[in-house]
Scaffold this active site. Structure first.
Site, PDB file in Angstrom:
ATOM      1  N   LYS A  35      -8.321 -10.187  -2.639  1.00 31.07           N
ATOM      2  CA  LYS A  35      -7.958  -9.552  -4.053  1.00 31.07           C
ATOM      3  C   LYS A  35      -6.453  -9.040  -3.954  1.00 31.07           C
ATOM      4  CE  LYS A  35     -10.224  -5.490  -2.636  1.00 31.07           C
ATOM      5  NZ  LYS A  35     -11.227  -4.313  -2.882  1.00 31.07           N
ATOM      6  N   TYR A 255      19.177  12.522  -5.202  1.00 27.83           N
ATOM      7  CA  TYR A 255      18.543  13.196  -6.388  1.00 27.83           C
ATOM      8  C   TYR A 255      17.925  14.636  -6.152  1.00 27.83           C
ATOM      9  CZ  TYR A 255      19.676   9.317  -9.355  1.00 27.83           C
ATOM     10  OH  TYR A 255      20.094   8.209 -10.219  1.00 27.83           O
TER      11      TYR A 255
END
Length: 358
Positions: A35, A255
């Site tokens: 999956k 940042y």
């Protein structure tokens, strides 16, 4: 030249890890769980690597049909079952097996006119409380399915919440087993209960089918390392240093200026960021390997770049090789440092990342 960030998928490692799963459960057949695009490794690639599996298990009907069109002839199982009545003729035509976990699905089956018989997997909710019939509803659901001429076989399945933590006080593994066995006692059909954690740590529970997932890709559900179980990493995410800065004590990086240097430092910039699937929430200290030397990221992960400490990596330069996870650095170690799990890192690999096989 392409951007230096590359995910390398090892077919040999995928094959090896499947062999480990089969060796742990020698009396059982194995569904290779593929999956989420084979946990980020590529569905078509995994189907080739897992040719020795007894079947493939996934989620989407369209992906199952795609596997058939690509030539996969062994069983295919939809772990969440079908989602709409229109899925049923497709499953029957392509001989795709599916879970049945609620009465609404049985209602749809009873009304369907199918071109061929189907094999179903009756899901028992033994305590995880996601999908499945409550133990006291299992026999009625089984009887309804057994009465349908379109149903060829019924496999009884459940899913463990804590196979990697068998004594978990919230739901001990033994209690889930007790509920499953009581609910299914005397009912005909194969049994399927074991996920990766159970395959690795509770091999005596293997039953008729096992469903290894994360272990096939070189990760573990928790506790011991993949290497302890003889598993090999199937994905290596690697890049290069694309820039360097020499900063003084008191200067900030990235940042938010989250990291303030406490001494003079050499900072490397790596071509990889959260837009590539690297976790944005990975904190300062998350390990990386540069030219074979372990170091760590510093500052906030950006969209396209990560900053790393090169102060103690002699000889590091623009072009130095960086392993973000793989052979030298287990993905589970990176995930733990970032407060997540290896599954998420694998599945989050972005489409823009170049993928190669070895």
């Amino acid at each position: 030249m392409p951007r230096p960030l590359v995910a390398t998928i090892s077919i040999a490692a995928l094959q090896h890890n499947l062999s480990v799963a089969k060796a742990c459960s020698p009396g059982a057949k194995a569904w290779a769980v593929v999956k989420a695009n084979a946990y980020g490794h590529g569905l078509a690639r995994a189907a080739r690597a897992f040719s020795a599996a007894d079947g493939l298990a996934l989620i989407e009907v369209e992906s199952a049909i795609g596997l058939r069109e690509q030539g996969w002839q062994k069983p295919i199982l939809l772990l969440e079952g079908f989602f709409d009545p229109s899925d049923l003729p497709l499953c029957a035509a392509h001989q795709v097996e599916f879970a049945v976990h609620c009465n609404e699905q049985i209602d749809m089956l009873e009304k369907a006119r199918l071109p061929a018989q189907v094999d179903v997997h009756l899901k028992v909710n033994s305590g995880m409380n996601r999908l499945g019939f409550a133990p006291d509803a299992v026999r009625a659901a089984h009887a309804r399915l057994q009465a349908l001429s379109a149903v060829r076989s019924i496999t009884l399945m459940t899913h463990f919440a804590n196979a990697d933590d068998a004594g978990n006080p919230g739901l001990p593994l033994a209690e889930q087993l007790r509920r499953f066995r009581l609910a299914t006692e005397g009912l005909p059909g194969a049994r399927s209960v074991s996920n990766s954690a159970a395959v690795l740590t509770q091999p005596e529970l293997a039953c008729d089918w096992v469903r290894p997932g994360i272990m096939l890709y070189g990760g573990t559900p928790g506790g011991r390392s993949a290497q302890d179980f003889g598993l090999r990493p199937a994905m290596m995410l690697a890049s290069e240093i694309i820039g360097m800065q020499h900063i003084e004590a008191g200067e900030a990086i990235g940042y938010g200026s989250r990291f303030i240097a406490g001494k003079p430092m050499t900072v490397g910039v790596v071509a990889c960021g959260y837009a590539d699937g690297y976790p944005r929430h990975a904190p300062t200290g998350t390990p990386v390997v540069v030219d074979g030397s372990r170091t760590a990221i510093i500052g906030r992960v950006s969209m396209d770049m990560i900053t790393v400490d090169l102060t103690e990596v002699p000889g590091a330069h623009v072009g130095s090789k960086v392993e973000l996870w793989g052979e030298q650095l287990p993905i589970d170690e990176v995930a733990t440092a970032a407060g997540t799990i290896g599954y998420e890192l694998m599945c989050a690999l972005a489409p823009r990342v170049r993928v190669v096989e070895q």
